[in-house]
Design a protein around this motif. Structure first.
Motif, PDB file in Angstrom:
ATOM      1  N   ASP A 152       0.814  -1.219   0.000  1.00  0.00           N
ATOM      2  CA  ASP A 152       0.000   0.000   0.000  1.00  0.00           C
ATOM      3  C   ASP A 152       0.846   1.266   0.000  1.00  0.00           C
ATOM      4  O   ASP A 152       0.496   2.251  -0.642  1.00  0.00           O
ATOM      5  CB  ASP A 152      -0.934   0.019   1.210  1.00  0.00           C
ATOM      6  CG  ASP A 152      -2.135  -0.879   1.036  1.00  0.00           C
ATOM      7  OD1 ASP A 152      -2.368  -1.365  -0.085  1.00  0.00           O
ATOM      8  OD2 ASP A 152      -2.845  -1.097   2.033  1.00  0.00           O
ATOM      9  N   ALA A 153       1.949   1.269   0.733  1.00  0.00           N
ATOM     10  CA  ALA A 153       2.786   2.469   0.793  1.00  0.00           C
ATOM     11  C   ALA A 153       3.364   2.799  -0.577  1.00  0.00           C
ATOM     12  O   ALA A 153       3.418   3.968  -0.976  1.00  0.00           O
ATOM     13  CB  ALA A 153       3.904   2.283   1.812  1.00  0.00           C
ATOM     14  N   LEU A 154       3.786   1.774  -1.312  1.00  0.00           N
ATOM     15  CA  LEU A 154       4.312   2.011  -2.651  1.00  0.00           C
ATOM     16  C   LEU A 154       3.207   2.469  -3.596  1.00  0.00           C
ATOM     17  O   LEU A 154       3.421   3.346  -4.426  1.00  0.00           O
ATOM     18  CB  LEU A 154       4.992   0.748  -3.193  1.00  0.00           C
ATOM     19  CG  LEU A 154       6.258   0.299  -2.462  1.00  0.00           C
ATOM     20  CD1 LEU A 154       6.754  -1.019  -3.034  1.00  0.00           C
ATOM     21  CD2 LEU A 154       7.333   1.361  -2.536  1.00  0.00           C
ATOM     22  N   SER A 155       2.028   1.884  -3.461  1.00  0.00           N
ATOM     23  CA  SER A 155       0.891   2.301  -4.294  1.00  0.00           C
ATOM     24  C   SER A 155       0.537   3.758  -4.019  1.00  0.00           C
ATOM     25  O   SER A 155       0.328   4.545  -4.944  1.00  0.00           O
ATOM     26  CB  SER A 155      -0.337   1.428  -4.007  1.00  0.00           C
ATOM     27  OG  SER A 155      -0.123   0.111  -4.396  1.00  0.00           O
ATOM     28  N   ALA A 156       0.476   4.123  -2.756  1.00  0.00           N
ATOM     29  CA  ALA A 156       0.134   5.492  -2.379  1.00  0.00           C
ATOM     30  C   ALA A 156       1.175   6.476  -2.893  1.00  0.00           C
ATOM     31  O   ALA A 156       0.834   7.551  -3.401  1.00  0.00           O
ATOM     32  CB  ALA A 156      -0.002   5.597  -0.863  1.00  0.00           C
ATOM     33  N   ALA A 157       2.437   6.106  -2.786  1.00  0.00           N
ATOM     34  CA  ALA A 157       3.516   7.003  -3.220  1.00  0.00           C
ATOM     35  C   ALA A 157       3.520   7.226  -4.726  1.00  0.00           C
ATOM     36  O   ALA A 157       3.974   8.261  -5.204  1.00  0.00           O
ATOM     37  CB  ALA A 157       4.866   6.447  -2.769  1.00  0.00           C
ATOM     38  N   SER A 158       2.996   6.258  -5.475  1.00  0.00           N
ATOM     39  CA  SER A 158       3.000   6.396  -6.932  1.00  0.00           C
ATOM     40  C   SER A 158       1.647   6.838  -7.502  1.00  0.00           C
ATOM     41  O   SER A 158       1.477   6.906  -8.718  1.00  0.00           O
ATOM     42  CB  SER A 158       3.426   5.070  -7.580  1.00  0.00           C
ATOM     43  OG  SER A 158       2.482   4.063  -7.293  1.00  0.00           O
ATOM     44  N   ALA A 159       0.697   7.170  -6.630  1.00  0.00           N
ATOM     45  CA  ALA A 159      -0.634   7.601  -7.087  1.00  0.00           C
ATOM     46  C   ALA A 159      -0.555   8.968  -7.766  1.00  0.00           C
ATOM     47  O   ALA A 159       0.206   9.837  -7.336  1.00  0.00           O
ATOM     48  CB  ALA A 159      -1.596   7.669  -5.902  1.00  0.00           C
ATOM     49  N   PRO A 160      -1.352   9.175  -8.813  1.00  0.00           N
ATOM     50  CA  PRO A 160      -1.376  10.490  -9.475  1.00  0.00           C
ATOM     51  C   PRO A 160      -1.778  11.630  -8.532  1.00  0.00           C
ATOM     52  O   PRO A 160      -1.295  12.740  -8.666  1.00  0.00           O
ATOM     53  CB  PRO A 160      -2.412  10.310 -10.587  1.00  0.00           C
ATOM     54  CG  PRO A 160      -2.402   8.850 -10.878  1.00  0.00           C
ATOM     55  CD  PRO A 160      -2.164   8.193  -9.538  1.00  0.00           C
ATOM     56  N   VAL A 161      -2.666  11.351  -7.585  1.00  0.00           N
ATOM     57  CA  VAL A 161      -3.074  12.350  -6.593  1.00  0.00           C
ATOM     58  C   VAL A 161      -2.341  12.015  -5.292  1.00  0.00           C
ATOM     59  O   VAL A 161      -2.538  10.944  -4.717  1.00  0.00           O
ATOM     60  CB  VAL A 161      -4.609  12.334  -6.375  1.00  0.00           C
ATOM     61  CG1 VAL A 161      -5.004  13.305  -5.271  1.00  0.00           C
ATOM     62  CG2 VAL A 161      -5.324  12.669  -7.674  1.00  0.00           C
ATOM     63  N   SER A 162      -1.502  12.936  -4.833  1.00  0.00           N
ATOM     64  CA  SER A 162      -0.705  12.701  -3.625  1.00  0.00           C
ATOM     65  C   SER A 162      -1.555  12.871  -2.365  1.00  0.00           C
ATOM     66  O   SER A 162      -2.668  13.423  -2.408  1.00  0.00           O
ATOM     67  CB  SER A 162       0.467  13.683  -3.570  1.00  0.00           C
ATOM     68  OG  SER A 162      -0.010  14.992  -3.307  1.00  0.00           O
ATOM     69  N   LEU A 163      -1.007  12.440  -1.256  1.00  0.00           N
ATOM     70  CA  LEU A 163      -1.658  12.617   0.042  1.00  0.00           C
ATOM     71  C   LEU A 163      -1.928  14.101   0.299  1.00  0.00           C
ATOM     72  O   LEU A 163      -3.033  14.479   0.693  1.00  0.00           O
ATOM     73  CB  LEU A 163      -0.775  12.039   1.151  1.00  0.00           C
ATOM     74  CG  LEU A 163      -1.187  12.331   2.589  1.00  0.00           C
ATOM     75  CD1 LEU A 163      -2.555  11.738   2.879  1.00  0.00           C
ATOM     76  CD2 LEU A 163      -0.153  11.792   3.552  1.00  0.00           C
ATOM     77  N   GLU A 164      -0.940  14.937   0.037  1.00  0.00           N
ATOM     78  CA  GLU A 164      -1.097  16.378   0.259  1.00  0.00           C
ATOM     79  C   GLU A 164      -2.205  16.958  -0.612  1.00  0.00           C
ATOM     80  O   GLU A 164      -2.997  17.787  -0.159  1.00  0.00           O
ATOM     81  CB  GLU A 164       0.228  17.107  -0.011  1.00  0.00           C
ATOM     82  CG  GLU A 164       1.323  16.774   0.977  1.00  0.00           C
ATOM     83  CD  GLU A 164       2.076  15.483   0.647  1.00  0.00           C
ATOM     84  OE1 GLU A 164       1.807  14.865  -0.413  1.00  0.00           O
ATOM     85  OE2 GLU A 164       2.914  15.082   1.452  1.00  0.00           O
TER      86      GLU A 164
END
Length: 112
Positions: free
Chosen positions: A33-45
């Motif tokens: 999940d961490a790698l998926s989140a880091a590579s998502a087009p929309v970032s956490l911020e």
């Protein structure tokens, strides 16, 4: 046998035990999940910013979620009336795909 040799042997044996338990490195974003989140087009911020534009307030929680193949950021915002809002932000498009008042968190606050 010296204490140093015994400690080194114990360390190697412990590592071998952990390795045997299936502790392996994720090979792709799909595995982690961490790698998926880091590579998502929309970032956490960006997701938190979108949520704050939708519901003015203070972000209290944000996390990556993937359900039925669709990934989104789940963001909680606390508004000026101390109500908690749950929002889901599509991790690919940035669209708000869900918004609701979080009754469970609000009820917990009243009991405290």
């Amino acid at each position: 046998m010296s204490i140093r040799t015994v400690m080194m042997a114990a360390g190697v044996a412990g590592f071998a035990t952990l390795a045997g338990m299936g502790l392996t490195q994720a090979k792709s974003a799909a595995d982690n999940d961490a790698l998926s989140a880091a590579s998502a087009p929309v970032s956490l911020e960006q997701a938190v910013s979108i949520a704050r534009q939708t519901v003015p307030g203070v972000p209290s929680k944000a996390q990556w979620e993937q359900e039925e193949g669709a990934a989104h950021w789940s963001v909680e915002i606390v508004d000026a009336k101390q109500q908690v809002h749950d929002l889901a932000i599509n991790a690919t498009t940035g669209a708000v795909v869900h918004q609701a008042l979080d009754q469970a968190d609000h009820a917990d606050d009243e009991r405290d």
